[in-house]
Design an enzyme around this catalytic site. Structure first.
Site, PDB file in Angstrom:
ATOM      1  N   ASP A  64     -20.816 104.286  24.330  1.00 45.13           N
ATOM      2  CA  ASP A  64     -22.121 104.946  24.232  1.00 45.13           C
ATOM      3  C   ASP A  64     -22.800 105.109  25.583  1.00 45.13           C
ATOM      4  O   ASP A  64     -23.773 105.849  25.715  1.00 45.13           O
ATOM      5  CB  ASP A  64     -23.061 104.094  23.359  1.00 45.13           C
ATOM      6  CG  ASP A  64     -23.009 104.483  21.901  1.00 45.13           C
ATOM      7  OD1 ASP A  64     -22.668 105.638  21.611  1.00 45.13           O
ATOM      8  OD2 ASP A  64     -23.300 103.625  21.056  1.00 45.13           O
TER       9      ASP A  64
HETATM   10  C1  GLC Z   1     -22.167  99.226  20.681  1.00 49.23           C
HETATM   11  C2  GLC Z   1     -22.226 100.329  19.665  1.00 49.23           C
HETATM   12  C3  GLC Z   1     -20.902 100.998  19.474  1.00 49.23           C
HETATM   13  C4  GLC Z   1     -20.322 101.388  20.797  1.00 49.23           C
HETATM   14  C5  GLC Z   1     -20.266 100.215  21.762  1.00 49.23           C
HETATM   15  C6  GLC Z   1     -19.829 100.618  23.137  1.00 49.23           C
HETATM   16  O1  GLC Z   1     -21.448  98.151  20.175  1.00 49.23           O
HETATM   17  O2  GLC Z   1     -22.692  99.841  18.424  1.00 49.23           O
HETATM   18  O3  GLC Z   1     -21.026 102.114  18.659  1.00 49.23           O
HETATM   19  O4  GLC Z   1     -19.046 101.893  20.573  1.00 49.23           O
HETATM   20  O5  GLC Z   1     -21.553  99.650  21.872  1.00 49.23           O
HETATM   21  O6  GLC Z   1     -20.806 101.373  23.785  1.00 49.23           O
HETATM   22  C1  GLC Z   2     -27.044 100.751  24.384  1.00 49.05           C
HETATM   23  C2  GLC Z   2     -26.000  99.666  24.434  1.00 49.05           C
HETATM   24  C3  GLC Z   2     -24.746 100.083  23.752  1.00 49.05           C
HETATM   25  C4  GLC Z   2     -25.051 100.646  22.408  1.00 49.05           C
HETATM   26  C5  GLC Z   2     -26.114 101.745  22.490  1.00 49.05           C
HETATM   27  C6  GLC Z   2     -26.457 102.232  21.116  1.00 49.05           C
HETATM   28  O1  GLC Z   2     -26.643 101.825  25.142  1.00 49.05           O
HETATM   29  O2  GLC Z   2     -25.679  99.276  25.736  1.00 49.05           O
HETATM   30  O3  GLC Z   2     -23.882  98.978  23.642  1.00 49.05           O
HETATM   31  O4  GLC Z   2     -23.894 101.159  21.853  1.00 49.05           O
HETATM   32  O5  GLC Z   2     -27.248 101.250  23.108  1.00 49.05           O
HETATM   33  O6  GLC Z   2     -27.383 103.248  21.106  1.00 49.05           O
END
Ligand code: GLC
Ligand code: GLC
Length: 814
Positions: free
Chosen positions: A487
């Site tokens: 993300d």
């Molecule tokens: C968080 C989110 C997931 C994403 C991950 C890596 O765990 O819930 O959807 O893949 O971060 O950014």
């Molecule tokens: C933030 C976190 C990530 C997560 C995302 C969800 O970027 O670092 O882990 O997946 O929020 O919106």
């Protein structure tokens, strides 16, 4: 340093010091009514949706960190001294403190001045309520007169509004007190048909419902005025802060034990039948009274607790392993499976790190979570799949999240996370292999929840694939959109405005930045869909998907390979990310794990090279880092990943979610030692002994462990709600132990260390119980198997004929 121990027989983690480095929590509830509870009874409860139906109030990021909860006070009438058996909020030095976190319940208590008091907290199956059963024992030689005070602070339902809209909320709070039951009914007079109630098994000597009266001005929960003086004020909340507190008096002879039960619950009335008498403003209590009457009785509590125990026995009994490794046994047999159920229920909504306000159920998250829970609750998995697919868009894209209460896609976050749709295929394939329920593919499912737009689920999956194929970039790799699995790799965002969301701000046209990760995921998903199509006798579709997968694989090899590992992506300028040419972020874990897991590079040595690079450049004793070198500054064209200080979260933290991709990849190359080695590096039970470094709960996975660039290398954060739960469970049960469902039967393909002499697994699959015993003959991974005494070619246990309930499988590994 350890703060407790595993009681494997009772399936509990026993915390023996209340001062854990962080709140160590547990979940109550497994259907509709839920709560989180810490080792000092902190936490809150909600009905279905942690944001929209919050029952009790909790202030996040408080000091102390975890404050506010299901607190009981005990007061010695002779001395006037009072304390809380759960340590918080009074924090008295107790003689014997323990918190037993079990499956769906917690028992927290201590002994103080000769009085033992412990509370069992749980949610009975099928009910929208929680029980607090307080057991008080006079361990001394003199009779004692005691007072118990209960306490909860009600939330005015919408947790977001509750913590911001004070000009309104200080005037709306309302309660009723009737026959010793406290009813919280804020907004019941207008548009809500639900209320909360807080009842007690004893006739209370008094009550309080106004927070500031109970506590007294300028006081806190550690010395409420009512408790200090030993008498409730019988306050009635009008506006301000409605709470619930009962005062119960007890006299205990030496050695005597008494149980006092409190019941906190949620109830709905039909819109036309809210008031009694009709036309009044008084809650109609007719339909809730029988429930209350039932659960304030010890016999009903005992029976409900026993049913809860049986519920977990049954779920966990579906996969039980005996291996030479006790950490693997404990996690597989108890805690990892339990955590998978928590991620099923909560997705990423409510934990000590997820406020219950920010996120609903994630499309990508919940589809992956399926991998961990589908065998335990197949019926509910089916419902989850259909709910998720109903938020898919006609384009094949998907809302990134949806609200569990309304089951509608969340417009604030929107879509265009280009990996999302493909996970649906991965999730449905897992469901089909587990259950053999092909009818799900024909279930009519709408797009964006629009009535009339329904197509069979199968077409949703086809659109998912097409979505990727219609969005290819300059190298014919998938365009990344807002982000892929990571993300925080925001290649179309270029944000210079503080506070702006990296995920929802998109200011590039998105036609250049490509994701090698999505390419790997596409290869896996296309092959899964081809196999499903073949079984539905759609040979030409199957052929199409297979050739699309083959083309994508070629593209990855041509444009997604950096020489010794897989590239991660191309940015908006067409430059490589995750390449030896980069100054920072030269190698990423996602593509090494996932491309190999998808079968890319297995034959030509690329896979082996990629995994060797992981071992050399990304692995640490605490797990495998997400990328290296960490980004040392903010890069406009990379986004959130570079917003984190080095070593944390997606910026070179150890993301425990994608470590199992590498474990699975290692098994695909036959490396059992390496797979198990990586497994144990992040296994929470194996890390229990370094509790003061790890800091999070030793019984569940955390989202991340700080990487080697962080000053706190090895420190875990964001425990419980993470894809880590499902993926580690999937990796160890299906790829390391190697017992995995397939369309034609259970596959047995262990890839375990040569030093393991063997192991056994008891696995229920499509109604049949398989007792599988694996013994080593040689050092390799070849399987020779007999099923009920008969030799079987290959490694798939054929589905038994109808009526067969148990199958014994003997496997020789050589
Ligand atoms: C968080 C989110 C997931 C994403 C991950 C890596 O765990 O819930 O959807 O893949 O971060 O950014
Ligand atoms: C933030 C976190 C990530 C997560 C995302 C969800 O970027 O670092 O882990 O997946 O929020 O919106």
């Amino acid at each position: 340093m350890k703060y407790g121990f595993f009681d494997d027989r009772r399936r509990e983690y026993v915390i023996t010091s209340p001062e854990t480095p962080l709140p160590w929590i547990n979940y109550l509830g497994c259907e509709a009514y839920f709560g989180i509870i810490s080792n000092t009874a902190g936490g809150y409860s909600f009905y279905r949706d942690a944001r929209l139906r919050r029952l009790t109030r909790y202030r996040y990021n408080n000091a102390p960190f975890d404050f506010g909860g299901r607190y009981i006070y005990v007061r010695d009438e002779a001395s006037g001294r009072f304390w809380s058996p759960s340590w918080q909020p009074t924090r008295h030095e107790a003689e014997k403190y323990s918190c037993r976190h079990g499956l769906g319940y917690s028992i927290i208590g201590s002994t103080y001045e000769g009085i033992g008091a412990e509370t069992l907290y749980f949610v009975p199956l099928g009910e929208n309520l929680e029980i607090w059963q307080v057991t008080v024992t006079n361990g001394g030689k003199k009779p004692r007169r005691l007072s118990l005070f209960s306490s909860v602070e009600f939330c005015l339902w919408d947790a977001q509004d509750d913590s911001t809209n004070f000009q309104r909320n200080f005037s709306t709070g309302q309660v009723e007190i009737n026959r010793g039951v406290i009813y919280h009914k804020t907004e019941y007079r207008e548009r809500r048909n639900h209320f909360a109630y807080f009842a007690c098994s004893e006739k209370p000597a008094g009550y309080d419902t106004q927070r500031d009266t109970f506590l007294g001005a300028y006081r806190s929960w550690d010395n409420p005025a009512a408790v200090e003086r030993g008498r409730s004020f019988n306050s009635v909340a009008n506006g301000w802060g409605p709470i619930g507190s009962h005062h119960v008096r007890l006299s205990l002879r030496p050695g005597e034990t008494r149980r006092v039960i409190f019941v906190l619950g949620y109830h709905e009335n039909p819109a036309g039948d809210k008031f009694d008498p009709p036309g009044s403003q008084t809650i109609n209590k007719k339909s809730v009274r029988p429930t209350i009457a039932r659960y304030v009785k010890p016999a009903a509590v005992d029976a409900a607790f026993e049913s809860l125990r049986q519920y977990w026995d049954r779920l966990l009994g579906l996969y039980q392993a005996k291996t030479p490794d006790r950490h693997a046994n404990r996690m597989v047999n108890i805690w990892n499976a339990y955590q998978c159920m928590a991620t099923f229920n909560m997705s990423r909504s409510a934990s000590f790190y997820e406020s219950g306000i920010g996120r609903g159920l994630g499309f990508r998250d919940s589809t992956q979570d399926l991998l961990g829970f589908v065998h335990m609750v197949p019926g509910r998995a089916r419902e989850r799949v259909l709910d998720l697919a109903s938020t898919q868009l006609e384009s094949g894209g998907a809302y990134h999240q949806y609200q569990p209460l309304t089951k509608r896609g969340n417009n604030d976050v929107g879509s265009n996370f280009n990996d999302d749709p493909l996970w649906l295929i991965v999730g449905v394939a897992a469901y089909l292999k587990e259950t053999g329920d092909w009818s799900i593919l024909d279930a009519p499912v709408p797009y964006d929840n629009r009535p009339g737009s329904e197509t069979p689920l199968f077409e949703h999956m086809q659109r998912s694939l097409r979505y990727t194929l219609e969005r290819l970039g300059p190298h014919r790799l998938p365009l990344i959109g807002r982000a892929d699995w990571n993300d925080c790799l925001n290649l179309n965002c270029f944000s210079e405005t503080p506070g702006e969301s990296f995920q929802t701000t998109t200011n590039k046209d998105g036609k250049v930045a490509e994701s090698v990760f999505i390419a790997g995921l596409f290869v896996l998903a296309a092959r899964e869909l081809a196999e499903i199509a073949l079984r539905r006798h759609l040979a030409s579709e199957a052929g199409e998907y297979l050739s699309a997968a083959a083309r994508m694989e070629e593209t990855v090899c041509a444009h997604g390979w950096d020489g010794q590992w897989f590239l991660r992506a191309y940015d908006d300028f067409g430059n490589k990310i995750g390449s030896k040419e980069c100054d920072e972020g030269k190698i990423f874990i996602e593509t090494q794990g996932f491309c190999v897991l998808a079968g890319i590079g297995l034959k030509d040595g690329m896979a082996q090279m990629a995994l060797d690079s992981v071992r050399k450049l990304l692995a640490t004793p605490h797990g495998i880092m997400l990328q290296q070198p960490a980004y040392s500054r903010y890069y406009l064209h990379l986004g959130e990943i570079s917003s984190y200080p080095p070593g944390y979260k997606e910026n070179a933290g150890i993301f425990c979610h994608n470590n199992p991709w590498v474990m699975i990849a290692e098994t695909m190359l036959g490396n059992g030692e390496r797979a198990l080695d990586y497994y144990l590096r992040i296994n929470p039970s194996a890390r229990e002994k370094i509790g003061s470094v790890h800091r999070c709960e030793p019984y569940v996975y955390a989202q991340m462990i700080a990487g080697k660039d962080a000053p706190t290398h090895g420190e875990a954060k964001n425990s419980w709600l993470t894809g880590t739960a499902a993926w580690n469970y999937y990796a160890v049960t299906q790829f390391i132990l190697g017992i995995r469902p397939s369309y034609g039967g259970l596959i047995v393909a262990p890839v375990v260390p040569a030093a393991w002499e063997g192991f056994s697994v008891r696995r229920e699959f499509r109604g049949v119980c398989y007792d599988i015993t694996v013994s080593r003959k040689g050092r390799g991974n070849s399987v020779h198997m007999t099923v009920d005494g008969r030799e079987v070619e290959g490694n798939v246990i054929p589905l038994p004929s109808a009526g067969v309930g148990r199958v014994a499988v003997n496997v020789l590994l050589s």
